[in-house]
Every structure is written in C-alpha cells, then in structure tokens.
Design a protein around this motif. Sequence first.
Motif, PDB file in Angstrom:
ATOM      1  N   LEU A  93       0.835  -1.207   0.000  1.00 21.04           N
ATOM      2  CA  LEU A  93       0.000   0.000   0.000  1.00 21.04           C
ATOM      3  C   LEU A  93       0.871   1.259   0.000  1.00 21.04           C
ATOM      4  N   VAL A  94       1.875   1.292   0.859  1.00 18.15           N
ATOM      5  CA  VAL A  94       2.749   2.462   0.944  1.00 18.15           C
ATOM      6  C   VAL A  94       3.508   2.651  -0.364  1.00 18.15           C
ATOM      7  N   TYR A  95       3.992   1.555  -0.931  1.00 20.34           N
ATOM      8  CA  TYR A  95       4.700   1.657  -2.208  1.00 20.34           C
ATOM      9  C   TYR A  95       3.783   2.228  -3.285  1.00 20.34           C
ATOM     10  N   GLN A  96       2.563   1.709  -3.365  1.00 17.01           N
ATOM     11  CA  GLN A  96       1.619   2.138  -4.403  1.00 17.01           C
ATOM     12  C   GLN A  96       1.326   3.637  -4.327  1.00 17.01           C
ATOM     13  N   HIS A  97       1.127   4.159  -3.123  1.00 18.79           N
ATOM     14  CA  HIS A  97       0.678   5.540  -2.978  1.00 18.79           C
ATOM     15  C   HIS A  97       1.806   6.561  -2.853  1.00 18.79           C
ATOM     16  N   PHE A  98       2.978   6.119  -2.401  1.00 16.90           N
ATOM     17  CA  PHE A  98       4.024   7.110  -2.143  1.00 16.90           C
ATOM     18  C   PHE A  98       5.292   6.920  -2.977  1.00 16.90           C
ATOM     19  N   PHE A  99       5.478   5.745  -3.598  1.00 18.58           N
ATOM     20  CA  PHE A  99       6.734   5.493  -4.284  1.00 18.58           C
ATOM     21  C   PHE A  99       6.593   5.059  -5.737  1.00 18.58           C
ATOM     22  N   GLN A 100       5.468   4.439  -6.084  1.00 20.89           N
ATOM     23  CA  GLN A 100       5.297   4.006  -7.477  1.00 20.89           C
ATOM     24  C   GLN A 100       5.385   5.223  -8.404  1.00 20.89           C
ATOM     25  N   ASN A 101       4.643   6.263  -8.077  1.00 25.60           N
ATOM     26  CA  ASN A 101       4.861   7.597  -8.636  1.00 25.60           C
ATOM     27  C   ASN A 101       5.293   8.448  -7.451  1.00 25.60           C
ATOM     28  N   ARG A 102       6.581   8.696  -7.361  1.00 27.41           N
ATOM     29  CA  ARG A 102       7.184   9.245  -6.150  1.00 27.41           C
ATOM     30  C   ARG A 102       6.450  10.506  -5.675  1.00 27.41           C
ATOM     31  N   PHE A 103       5.931  10.441  -4.455  1.00 27.61           N
ATOM     32  CA  PHE A 103       5.158  11.552  -3.907  1.00 27.61           C
ATOM     33  C   PHE A 103       6.088  12.642  -3.406  1.00 27.61           C
ATOM     34  N   THR A 104       5.794  13.873  -3.796  1.00 25.82           N
ATOM     35  CA  THR A 104       6.571  15.019  -3.363  1.00 25.82           C
ATOM     36  C   THR A 104       5.629  16.096  -2.854  1.00 25.82           C
ATOM     37  N   PHE A 105       6.139  16.990  -2.045  1.00 26.36           N
ATOM     38  CA  PHE A 105       5.360  18.161  -1.670  1.00 26.36           C
ATOM     39  C   PHE A 105       6.282  19.320  -1.338  1.00 26.36           C
ATOM     40  N   LYS A 106       5.705  20.522  -1.351  1.00 31.31           N
ATOM     41  CA  LYS A 106       6.461  21.732  -1.102  1.00 31.31           C
ATOM     42  C   LYS A 106       6.365  22.084   0.381  1.00 31.31           C
ATOM     43  N   LYS A 107       7.519  22.077   1.009  1.00 32.70           N
ATOM     44  CA  LYS A 107       7.589  22.329   2.437  1.00 32.70           C
ATOM     45  C   LYS A 107       7.836  23.808   2.707  1.00 32.70           C
ATOM     46  N   GLY A 108       7.300  24.315   3.819  1.00 29.93           N
ATOM     47  CA  GLY A 108       7.478  25.715   4.165  1.00 29.93           C
ATOM     48  C   GLY A 108       7.044  25.985   5.590  1.00 29.93           C
ATOM     49  N   ALA A 146       9.610  11.580  -1.263  1.00 30.67           N
ATOM     50  CA  ALA A 146       9.588  10.343  -0.488  1.00 30.67           C
ATOM     51  C   ALA A 146      10.839   9.532  -0.800  1.00 30.67           C
ATOM     52  N   TYR A 147      11.527   9.049   0.243  1.00 25.70           N
ATOM     53  CA  TYR A 147      12.739   8.276  -0.026  1.00 25.70           C
ATOM     54  C   TYR A 147      12.858   7.001   0.808  1.00 25.70           C
ATOM     55  N   LYS A 148      12.042   6.825   1.837  1.00 25.54           N
ATOM     56  CA  LYS A 148      12.022   5.542   2.542  1.00 25.54           C
ATOM     57  C   LYS A 148      10.776   5.468   3.414  1.00 25.54           C
ATOM     58  N   ALA A 149      10.408   4.264   3.811  1.00 22.93           N
ATOM     59  CA  ALA A 149       9.237   4.058   4.672  1.00 22.93           C
ATOM     60  C   ALA A 149       9.521   2.918   5.629  1.00 22.93           C
ATOM     61  N   ASN A 150       9.051   3.078   6.865  1.00 22.41           N
ATOM     62  CA  ASN A 150       9.300   2.093   7.912  1.00 22.41           C
ATOM     63  C   ASN A 150       8.028   1.852   8.715  1.00 22.41           C
ATOM     64  N   ILE A 151       8.040   0.788   9.490  1.00 21.04           N
ATOM     65  CA  ILE A 151       6.972   0.545  10.455  1.00 21.04           C
ATOM     66  C   ILE A 151       7.617   0.240  11.803  1.00 21.04           C
ATOM     67  N   THR A 152       7.098   0.854  12.844  1.00 21.08           N
ATOM     68  CA  THR A 152       7.594   0.664  14.202  1.00 21.08           C
ATOM     69  C   THR A 152       6.546  -0.103  14.998  1.00 21.08           C
ATOM     70  N   ILE A 153       6.968  -1.169  15.640  1.00 17.22           N
ATOM     71  CA  ILE A 153       6.050  -2.052  16.367  1.00 17.22           C
ATOM     72  C   ILE A 153       6.475  -2.113  17.827  1.00 17.22           C
ATOM     73  N   TRP A 154       5.516  -1.871  18.709  1.00 21.49           N
ATOM     74  CA  TRP A 154       5.814  -1.894  20.143  1.00 21.49           C
ATOM     75  C   TRP A 154       6.325  -3.273  20.560  1.00 21.49           C
ATOM     76  N   GLY A 155       7.391  -3.279  21.357  1.00 20.18           N
ATOM     77  CA  GLY A 155       7.909  -4.520  21.914  1.00 20.18           C
ATOM     78  C   GLY A 155       8.862  -5.272  21.017  1.00 20.18           C
ATOM     79  N   ALA A 156       9.099  -4.771  19.778  1.00 20.74           N
ATOM     80  CA  ALA A 156       9.993  -5.475  18.848  1.00 20.74           C
ATOM     81  C   ALA A 156      11.436  -5.064  19.101  1.00 20.74           C
ATOM     82  N   ASN A 157      11.878  -5.253  20.344  1.00 19.75           N
ATOM     83  CA  ASN A 157      13.225  -4.885  20.773  1.00 19.75           C
ATOM     84  C   ASN A 157      13.521  -3.450  20.342  1.00 19.75           C
ATOM     85  N   ASN A 158      14.635  -3.256  19.654  1.00 20.43           N
ATOM     86  CA  ASN A 158      14.984  -1.902  19.196  1.00 20.43           C
ATOM     87  C   ASN A 158      14.935  -1.837  17.679  1.00 20.43           C
ATOM     88  N   GLU A 159      14.058  -2.666  17.072  1.00 24.29           N
ATOM     89  CA  GLU A 159      14.055  -2.827  15.618  1.00 24.29           C
ATOM     90  C   GLU A 159      12.942  -2.025  14.967  1.00 24.29           C
TER      91      GLU A 159
END
Length: 266
Positions: free
Chosen positions: A137-152, A233-246
């Motif tokens: 899902l994340v790949y499809q919406h944010f990386f297949q056509n790389r999502f960009t936005f203007k920050k300010g 967009a250049y990377k995506a991660n998922i953080t899971i409670w209790g998964a040590n420090n991973e």
Amino acid sequence: MSIRDWAAIRKALINGDSYNSEVLAHFSDLPINSQREAVKNLCLVQLNDSILIAQQRIRFFREEVQKTHLKPIIIGQPKIDLDADVKYHPEISVEFQQSLISVPRGEYPKNARISWRLMDETSESFTFTKMNAMAALVYQHFFQNRFTFKKGKIIGWYISLVDGLNLQLYCLDEVEAERVAKYVVQSIGKTWNDKIFKTTKPKRDNTIAPQQITVLGKQENAPTWRPNITVNAYKANITIWGANNEEFQLVGRLANGQFFAISRGN
C-alpha cells in the motif's frame, strides 16, 4: 586477517545490498556527468582493492561525499526505553528528503516525515502477512509515482485519533497543506472530514537569508527557519511496540534508483 577472509569481505562489499549498492543508490538521485561519474568510481570498492584502498574509498564516501560529520544530531530516546514506558499501536512512517541537487554547498538536505498508526492492530495481532500488505500500500501511494510536496512555514493540522492520524504538515501554503493532508487520508482508506482540517500561518518571515554567527570561534550560517523547499519520499518504515529496538523497512531502493515494496516471510 587472511587473504581468503579479506576476499570474502570484499565480495560482500561489492555484491548484493551492501556498500557498493549504497554508493550507486546515492549517485542515482542526480544526473551523472563526467565529474560525478569519476567521484562515484572513486567510492566503489573494486575486485582487486587491498584492505587499505577499500578503507580509503569507504572513508572518502562517508566523509567527503555523504559528509556524515555534518549530519544533524538527533536528540531523542532509544526505542527500547520508550517501549518500557508507553504501549502503542503499530506506526507507519514515510520519510521525505530534499533533492541533493538543490542543497546549498556545505549544508545537508532537509527532511520531512508523515506518519499514521494502525488503530485496529496491536503488536500481538500484527503479522508479516499484514506487514507485506502495508508495504504494498505504501509503495503504491508514495513510491510508485514518487510523492513530493512543497515544504514551508505554514502548518496544516489534521487530527483524527480514531483513524490513527495526528498530522502536522509544514507546507508552502494552505492549499499545499490541504492537498497533502487529503492525499494521506485517502491513501490509507479513511474518509476526509473538512471540519477537522485547519492551518496555522506564523507571521515570522522564512525567506530571510540566514545570518552569520560565531560558534566556537568559527563563522557559521545560523539555522534556516522552515525554508521553502521540495521534499521527495525516499524511505518508509513501520515501528512495532515490543519489537526490541528494531524498525522494519517497508520500501527499499535499488542501485538504479527504483523503489520496491519489501516482502518478508510469514
């Protein structure tokens, strides 16, 4: 170290998702010209390199190309300590970064982050099968056509705790903030609510050139406050409670610059 051991290490540095792959991915962000091609080749470990030469190539890449000594210091808390204090739902984060070609000499690229929580999941209910679905899902919406936005300097707020959303988006203007917020809400399958969205417009000017300041006797540019830049967009991660420090990576990048959803065994 024996010659055989060094040969095995050198092979690992050259092949697969290792050091040379990281070098190629770094240079894929910009068009290659003759000068950049030469610098890239200086960084790549070669089949006949000695240990000393390989070490020099790696040091050159880290210090002169990536300029790791100039990277910002992150003040925070180790995940393992946070997990001992707070229990939370799995969190997906998409990281954004300014294109290297637009970064002034001597500075590092600016970053942004968009995240949301999976409120219908816990560490106990989440599985690798579900992680693979999230990666797709994340790949499809944010990386297949790389999502960009203007920050300010404008802040767009969209807070819906039941949907796992607590968006605080720093954007160029109100229109861009609403565009990004709507895209995130719709991408994760939630319903947009106009009544939730709001913006904050600080009076402070973010277009003034940074002043020169003296730090430990050396002239430096003062930190730039919320500059107007474009981030990708250049990377995506998922953080899971209790998964040590991973922290699990959801989207990876090939040496040719292409992105792909990372799949894991069940």
